[in-house]
Enzyme design. Structure first.
Site, PDB file in Angstrom:
ATOM      1  N   CYS A   2       0.824  -1.212   0.000  1.00 32.75           N
ATOM      2  CA  CYS A   2       0.000   0.000   0.000  1.00 32.75           C
ATOM      3  C   CYS A   2       0.858   1.261   0.000  1.00 32.75           C
ATOM      4  CB  CYS A   2      -0.884   0.052   1.234  1.00 32.75           C
ATOM      5  SG  CYS A   2      -1.950  -1.373   1.413  1.00 32.75           S
ATOM      6  N   ARG A  27       5.404  -0.280  -5.874  1.00 29.77           N
ATOM      7  CA  ARG A  27       5.333  -1.043  -4.625  1.00 29.77           C
ATOM      8  C   ARG A  27       4.411  -2.251  -4.757  1.00 29.77           C
ATOM      9  NH1 ARG A  27       6.608   2.834  -0.202  1.00 29.77           N
ATOM     10  NH2 ARG A  27       5.262   1.718   1.243  1.00 29.77           N
ATOM     11  N   TRP A  74      -2.840  -2.805  -1.540  1.00 24.70           N
ATOM     12  CA  TRP A  74      -2.448  -4.197  -1.762  1.00 24.70           C
ATOM     13  C   TRP A  74      -3.267  -4.992  -0.759  1.00 24.70           C
ATOM     14  CZ3 TRP A  74      -0.036  -8.207   0.974  1.00 24.70           C
ATOM     15  CH2 TRP A  74       0.485  -9.242   0.196  1.00 24.70           C
ATOM     16  N   ASN A  98      -2.050   2.166   5.481  1.00 28.13           N
ATOM     17  CA  ASN A  98      -1.093   1.152   5.059  1.00 28.13           C
ATOM     18  C   ASN A  98      -0.759   0.335   6.293  1.00 28.13           C
ATOM     19  OD1 ASN A  98       1.071  -0.301   4.181  1.00 28.13           O
ATOM     20  ND2 ASN A  98       2.411   1.451   3.793  1.00 28.13           N
ATOM     21  N   GLY A  99      -0.876  -1.006   6.217  1.00 23.12           N
ATOM     22  CA  GLY A  99      -0.572  -1.853   7.371  1.00 23.12           C
ATOM     23  C   GLY A  99      -1.771  -2.690   7.749  1.00 23.12           C
ATOM     24  N   GLU A 479      17.528 -18.339  -6.232  1.00 23.61           N
ATOM     25  CA  GLU A 479      17.151 -17.013  -6.738  1.00 23.61           C
ATOM     26  C   GLU A 479      16.610 -17.128  -8.162  1.00 23.61           C
ATOM     27  OE1 GLU A 479      16.460 -14.194  -5.814  1.00 23.61           O
ATOM     28  OE2 GLU A 479      16.828 -12.825  -7.479  1.00 23.61           O
ATOM     29  N   LYS A 483      12.908 -15.977  -9.281  1.00 29.47           N
ATOM     30  CA  LYS A 483      12.647 -15.018 -10.384  1.00 29.47           C
ATOM     31  C   LYS A 483      11.610 -15.595 -11.345  1.00 29.47           C
ATOM     32  CE  LYS A 483      13.800 -12.018  -9.269  1.00 29.47           C
ATOM     33  NZ  LYS A 483      14.468 -11.834  -8.026  1.00 29.47           N
ATOM     34  N   GLU A 486       8.122 -15.697  -9.760  1.00 26.89           N
ATOM     35  CA  GLU A 486       7.553 -14.362  -9.556  1.00 26.89           C
ATOM     36  C   GLU A 486       6.932 -13.784 -10.813  1.00 26.89           C
ATOM     37  OE1 GLU A 486       9.953 -11.849  -6.240  1.00 26.89           O
ATOM     38  OE2 GLU A 486      11.144 -12.417  -7.974  1.00 26.89           O
ATOM     39  N   HIS A 502      17.745 -37.125  -3.011  1.00 19.94           N
ATOM     40  CA  HIS A 502      16.892 -37.300  -1.834  1.00 19.94           C
ATOM     41  C   HIS A 502      15.473 -36.830  -2.088  1.00 19.94           C
ATOM     42  CE1 HIS A 502      20.422 -38.497   0.365  1.00 19.94           C
ATOM     43  NE2 HIS A 502      21.036 -37.415  -0.088  1.00 19.94           N
ATOM     44  N   LYS A 602       6.462  -4.752  -4.051  1.00 20.90           N
ATOM     45  CA  LYS A 602       7.892  -4.448  -4.052  1.00 20.90           C
ATOM     46  C   LYS A 602       8.417  -4.356  -2.627  1.00 20.90           C
ATOM     47  CE  LYS A 602      11.766  -3.287  -5.934  1.00 20.90           C
ATOM     48  NZ  LYS A 602      12.466  -4.474  -6.464  1.00 20.90           N
TER      49      LYS A 602
END
Ligand code: G6P
Length: 607
Positions: A2, A27, A74, A98-99, A479, A483, A486, A502, A602
């Site tokens: 947010c 964001r 968000w 926001n929160g 990573e 990527k 995402e 395994h 973000k």
């Protein structure tokens, strides 16, 4: 996550609010809205989806007035639709939040009992309802907000606008950041300096628990005990110019291509080209005395920390404990006397990392942060800070922030090893030489863009993808998988190559591409054997290695990326680039929203 903007001045507020919201788009959000005060009456415009939808609503029905608040939401509580979009309002007050208000259910029940009727599924709505209740009981707006703040539990930043109050805007901060901007006869509120950069460079940040009363002439700050306080006004370094994509189709691609430059910029803070040595700023703790290092971060920043664990343990011989912040903050980890805790964050605002930082502080640790956004909360709460000079990163999927974090961490590992006396001059010179070459080698790697675009066509058809690596290449495998997940929404997993047997080996068939990260290092032969085990089971291997490695696997891989021959120490930085480009091209091929992938934010400022 947010974003909040607020404006009080002489110009029409709505266009400025919408522009500010655009600057907060990076964001991540799924609805947006504004509220203004037109002849004392609250006007509210909201829309599901992108800001362009909000713009259409505002064009169709103007929201006039020279004071207002805006928000990108968000979703946390309630689906992302117009009803749940902010600002939330009664006829007396409008609020952007926001929160998370953790005790919203209890407050909601209390307000319903008192005859107030909620209309949304959000936690945020209780804030304007509670303020309205106090206004209805005869209190003035400032007192009504003061009492409401006392009732709220959880993390929040708020912007509050009142019907009939043309010269009053209130902001509050607990947990989530909030900045106040100062103009000539105008004042602003923003989640970060980026939102306010074109309007003003004069910024003051609210401290934890602060709230602030704005009018056109200035700001009055109060601390968590409601005592009037002064907060320093600083000049933000954030550029006022709109950050463009340049010649690139997406921010992510632009940011991938910026890496040689920003890694060089970051390196220049630590590398002395005359002596060819690395040095750190003066720390308020002694590196030589550190018994143990704890590293905490989230997401991509966590993987940067994981690479650093390999470097620091190998070269500085200091034990490293590393954890994701959401786990670390609650598991009551014992921390050694005199220990150093290192927090890695692009934004410097991630709620879990910030909470973990505060826990480490409470355990008597020295606090060092690596952040990209200057003046961030983590920076302000740390004993020392090392900056990545990546510049603003707009693409939600982190790229240049990651490789600049690795650059700082590599320099830190060398400095720590030197302070501990665990590397000799020859080794130090070798490591420094290797790191100094990274910007140029990164530029070489970018030449493989075309090859990776072709490989992406194969990967785009897959439902699952495996990434394998050993040693410091293992975090790069994770990573790479992150990527891909995402931005292309393909399921991917990064695995330690030696762990394949395994479990994951059971998944292998010709439909699962296996991306192998295999620089020439002491692990190469073992990784090559693990790769052959996969090939023997029908796996289609895409091999990322230097000339020597690629030749060795030529008969087994369906495709290869020939990486430059580099010292194994810096390989994780260089091998990050092909996995970024691969994910990017897969996403473009699939037609997903590369820069703002669904559901992601973000900067994650809620836990
Ligand atoms: C979000 C972002 C990631 C980032 C992570 C940690 O998930 O989408 O790109 O790695 O947060 O953020 P930080 O700002 O603390 O590095």
């Amino acid at each position: 996550m947010c974003g909040i903007v607020g404006f009080i001045g002489k110009a029409e507020a709505a266009p400025l609010l919408v522009e500010g919201l655009k600057r907060l788009e990076y964001r991540g959000y799924d609805s947006a809205g504004i509220a203004t005060l037109s002849n004392g009456v609250l006007e509210r415009r909201r829309a599901e989806g992108k800001i362009v939808n909000l713009e259409k609503v505002v064009q169709a029905s103007a929201a006039n007035g020279t004071i207002g608040i805006g928000h990108t939401r968000w979703a946390t509580h309630g689906i992302p639709n117009e009803t749940n979009a902010h600002p939330h309002a009664t006829d007396k007050v409008a609020v952007v939040h926001n929160g998370i208000i953790e005790n919203f259910q209890e407050l909601r029940a209390e307000l319903i009992e008192k005859g107030y009727t909620p209309y949304s599924e959000t936690d945020s709505e209780v804030v304007p309802m509670m303020i309205t209740r106090y206004l209805d009981e005869g209190m003035g707006p400032i007192e009504a907000v003061r009492l409401t703040l006392k009732r709220l539990e959880g993390a929040f930043a708020l912007g509050i606008l009142f019907a009939g109050e043309e010269d009053l805007l209130i902001g509050a901060r607990r947990g989530s950041p909030l900045a106040v901007g100062f103009g000539a006869g105008e004042m602003y509120l923003g989640s970060d300096a980026m939102a306010l950069a074109p309007l003003t460079k004069q910024i003051a940040y609210l401290d934890e628990g602060d709230w602030v009363v704005l009018n056109r002439e200035g700001a009055t700050f109060y601390d968590q005990d409601d005592q009037q306080v002064e907060r320093e006004v600083t000049e933000t370094a954030m550029s006022g110019a709109l950050i463009g994509k340049g010649e690139h189709r997406h921010y992510m691609l632009k940011e991938i291509y910026e890496q040689p430059q920003v890694i060089g910029d970051t390196l220049s803070s630590f590398f002395n080209p005359t002596t060819q040595t690395i040095s750190m700023p003066d720390f308020p703790f002694d590196l030589k005395e550190i018994p143990r290092l704890t590293i905490v971060a989230c997401g991509t920043s966590f993987y940067a920390g994981l690479v650093a664990k390999y470097w620091i343990e190998q070269y500085a011989r200091v034990g490293v404990e590393i954890d994701v912040a959401s786990e670390f903050r609650y598991r009551e980890a014992p921390m050694p006397d005199g220990g150093l805790a290192l927090f890695i964050s692009q934004s410097g605002e991630t709620a879990d990392t910030l909470a973990a930082l505060r826990y480490a502080k409470s355990q008597g640790q020295s606090i060092l942060s690596i952040v990209n956004v200057p003046e961030s909360s983590m920076e302000r709460e740390s004993d020392a800070v090392l900056h990545t000079h990546a510049g603003p990163e707009i693409g939600v999927a982190s790229t240049k922030a990651f490789t600049t974090q690795l650059t700082v961490l590599a320099c830190f590992a060398i400095a720590l090893a030197k302070a501990k006396g665990t590397i000799d001059e020859e080794c130090e010179a070798r490591l420094c030489k290797a790191i100094a070459e990274v910007p140029a080698r990164c530029a070489d790697v970018l030449n493989h863009d075309g090859t990776l675009r072709e490989i992406a066509l194969k990967v785009a058809e897959a439902r699952d993808v495996l990434y394998l690596g050993r040693g410091a290449s293992f975090p790069i495998a994770m990573e790479g998988a992150l990527k891909l997940k995402e931005i292309s929404y393909i399921h991917a997993e990064g695995y330690a190559a030696g762990e394949m047997k395994h479990g994951p080996i059971a998944l292998i068939d010709e439909s699962v591409p296996i991306i192998v990260i295999a620089p020439t290092d002491s692990n190469f032969e073992k990784t090559a054997s693990n790769t052959q085990e996969s090939v023997a089971r029908g796996g289609r291997v895409i091999f990322m290695a230097d000339e020597h490695g690629v030749q060795k696997m030529a008969d087994h891989a369906v495709a290869s990326v020939v990486m430059p021959q580099v010292d194994p120490f810096v390989a994780p930085i260089l091998y990050s680039i092909p996995v970024q480009l691969l994910a990017y091209h897969v996403a473009v091929h699939k037609g997903t929203d590369v820069d703002q992938p669904r559901n992601l934010a973000k900067s994650v400022t809620v836990e």
